[in-house]
Write a protein that holds these residues in place. Structure first.
Motif, PDB file in Angstrom:
ATOM      1  N   ASN A 192      -6.386  -6.034   6.732  1.00 21.45           N
ATOM      2  CA  ASN A 192      -5.026  -5.762   7.167  1.00 21.45           C
ATOM      3  C   ASN A 192      -4.310  -5.059   6.015  1.00 21.45           C
ATOM      4  OD1 ASN A 192      -2.188  -6.099   7.573  1.00 21.45           O
ATOM      5  ND2 ASN A 192      -2.579  -7.824   8.940  1.00 21.45           N
ATOM      6  N   PRO A 193      -3.615  -3.948   6.280  1.00 25.18           N
ATOM      7  CA  PRO A 193      -2.949  -3.230   5.187  1.00 25.18           C
ATOM      8  C   PRO A 193      -1.817  -4.025   4.530  1.00 25.18           C
ATOM      9  CG  PRO A 193      -2.532  -2.134   7.293  1.00 25.18           C
ATOM     10  CD  PRO A 193      -3.498  -3.244   7.553  1.00 25.18           C
ATOM     11  N   ASP A 194      -1.356  -5.081   5.187  1.00 24.74           N
ATOM     12  CA  ASP A 194      -0.273  -5.893   4.628  1.00 24.74           C
ATOM     13  C   ASP A 194      -0.775  -7.090   3.835  1.00 24.74           C
ATOM     14  OD1 ASP A 194       1.680  -4.242   5.803  1.00 24.74           O
ATOM     15  OD2 ASP A 194       1.505  -5.334   7.702  1.00 24.74           O
ATOM     16  N   LYS A 195      -2.090  -7.254   3.711  1.00 19.89           N
ATOM     17  CA  LYS A 195      -2.667  -8.432   3.043  1.00 19.89           C
ATOM     18  C   LYS A 195      -3.322  -8.047   1.715  1.00 19.89           C
ATOM     19  CE  LYS A 195      -2.319 -11.288   6.694  1.00 19.89           C
ATOM     20  NZ  LYS A 195      -1.965 -12.607   6.897  1.00 19.89           N
TER      21      LYS A 195
ATOM     22  N   ASN B 109     -10.733   0.741   1.176  1.00 15.00           N
ATOM     23  CA  ASN B 109     -10.995  -0.635   0.762  1.00 15.00           C
ATOM     24  C   ASN B 109     -11.471  -1.510   1.914  1.00 15.00           C
ATOM     25  OD1 ASN B 109     -10.117  -1.025  -2.214  1.00 15.00           O
ATOM     26  ND2 ASN B 109      -8.656   0.395  -1.307  1.00 15.00           N
ATOM     27  N   ARG B 110     -11.822  -0.895   3.035  1.00 11.90           N
ATOM     28  CA  ARG B 110     -12.412  -1.650   4.133  1.00 11.90           C
ATOM     29  C   ARG B 110     -13.897  -1.798   3.869  1.00 11.90           C
ATOM     30  NH1 ARG B 110      -9.856  -2.552   8.752  1.00 11.90           N
ATOM     31  NH2 ARG B 110     -11.622  -2.187  10.087  1.00 11.90           N
ATOM     32  N   PRO B 111     -14.559  -2.829   4.169  1.00 14.08           N
ATOM     33  CA  PRO B 111     -14.140  -3.949   5.000  1.00 14.08           C
ATOM     34  C   PRO B 111     -13.507  -5.093   4.209  1.00 14.08           C
ATOM     35  CG  PRO B 111     -16.473  -4.131   4.575  1.00 14.08           C
ATOM     36  CD  PRO B 111     -15.997  -2.871   3.887  1.00 14.08           C
TER      37      PRO B 111
ATOM     38  N   TYR C 220      -0.738   5.698   2.701  1.00  5.96           N
ATOM     39  CA  TYR C 220      -1.229   4.339   2.431  1.00  5.96           C
ATOM     40  C   TYR C 220      -2.504   4.018   3.202  1.00  5.96           C
ATOM     41  CZ  TYR C 220       0.559   2.560   6.871  1.00  5.96           C
ATOM     42  OH  TYR C 220       0.775   2.321   8.199  1.00  5.96           O
ATOM     43  N   MET C 221      -2.702   4.647   4.375  1.00  4.98           N
ATOM     44  CA  MET C 221      -3.897   4.364   5.167  1.00  4.98           C
ATOM     45  C   MET C 221      -5.164   4.890   4.476  1.00  4.98           C
ATOM     46  SD  MET C 221      -3.313   2.383   7.645  1.00  4.98           S
ATOM     47  CE  MET C 221      -4.759   2.493   8.674  1.00  4.98           C
ATOM     48  N   LEU C 222      -5.046   5.917   3.634  1.00  3.52           N
ATOM     49  CA  LEU C 222      -6.203   6.376   2.856  1.00  3.52           C
ATOM     50  C   LEU C 222      -6.694   5.251   1.941  1.00  3.52           C
ATOM     51  CD1 LEU C 222      -5.140   9.967   1.706  1.00  3.52           C
ATOM     52  CD2 LEU C 222      -6.946   9.374   3.321  1.00  3.52           C
TER      53      LEU C 222
ATOM     54  N   LEU D 248       0.817  -1.223   0.000  1.00  2.80           N
ATOM     55  CA  LEU D 248       0.000   0.000   0.000  1.00  2.80           C
ATOM     56  C   LEU D 248       0.848   1.269   0.000  1.00  2.80           C
ATOM     57  CD1 LEU D 248      -3.045  -0.888   2.276  1.00  2.80           C
ATOM     58  CD2 LEU D 248      -2.846  -0.993  -0.216  1.00  2.80           C
ATOM     59  N   SER D 249       2.018   1.233   0.633  1.00  5.11           N
ATOM     60  CA  SER D 249       2.895   2.413   0.626  1.00  5.11           C
ATOM     61  C   SER D 249       3.370   2.736  -0.784  1.00  5.11           C
ATOM     62  CB  SER D 249       4.103   2.188   1.539  1.00  5.11           C
ATOM     63  OG  SER D 249       3.702   2.103   2.878  1.00  5.11           O
TER      64      SER D 249
END
Length: 170
Positions: free
Chosen positions: A155-158, A149-151, A142-144, A128-129
């Motif tokens: 996990n941002p790493d998946k 893309n939740r739900p 990357y958190m944006l 994501l970064s």
């Protein structure tokens, strides 16, 4: 509204591989074989129901959601009214990020119109970064992308190659 392309071999595994093989055999025989045509129709209906059930597990605001599937072309068609643009895009991604789906035909409308997000297909080596740096020129955003893309993402790493993500406008 429109047609969106996805990677057919990537995504949630909602169908059994035997069903996909049976569908492709039924497509070949369907014009001449009434039983094969009935089996194909049953497999398509079952796949559409599975995709619709998966979308419903995400808890997105939508009224009158209906998903149909055509196994011959790998196309899911989505009908309904989403509460907002972000939810509509997430519903489209839920439908497209399913193994066996290569296209999503968007027949949805939206209660609250907003600017559309871009879609990005993850490639090997992405995180994501890196995607945030590419689209926002700032890896720390990357958190944006994760929140957009939740739900579907827990996990941002998946993330995985072939997955399609929403990239919201800043």
């Amino acid at each position: 509204m429109g047609l969106f392309d996805f990677v057919k071999e990537a995504g949630e595994k909602l169908f059994r591989s035997q069903d996909a093989e049976a569908a492709s055999t039924a497509v070949d025989r369907a014009p001449d074989d009434e039983a094969a045509a009935a089996r194909l129709s049953e497999l398509n209906r079952s796949a559409g129901d599975a995709i619709e059930a998966y979308v419903n597990t995400q808890g997105l605001p939508v009224t009158g959601l209906t998903v149909t599937f055509d196994g011959a072309s790998g196309t899911a068609t989505v009908f309904g009214v989403a509460g907002d643009q972000a939810s509509k895009e997430k519903i489209l991604l839920c439908c497209g990020n399913v193994t066996g789906v290569s296209r999503v035909n968007d027949m949805m409308s939206v209660d609250q119109s907003e600017p559309e997000a871009m879609f990005y297909t993850v490639v090997a080596g992405d995180n994501l970064s890196r995607i945030a740096k590419l689209h926002y020129e700032n890896a720390n955003k990357y958190m944006l992308i994760f929140e957009a893309n939740r739900p579907m993402l827990g996990n941002p790493d998946k993330i995985y190659p072939g997955q399609v993500l929403r990239i919201p406008p800043l």
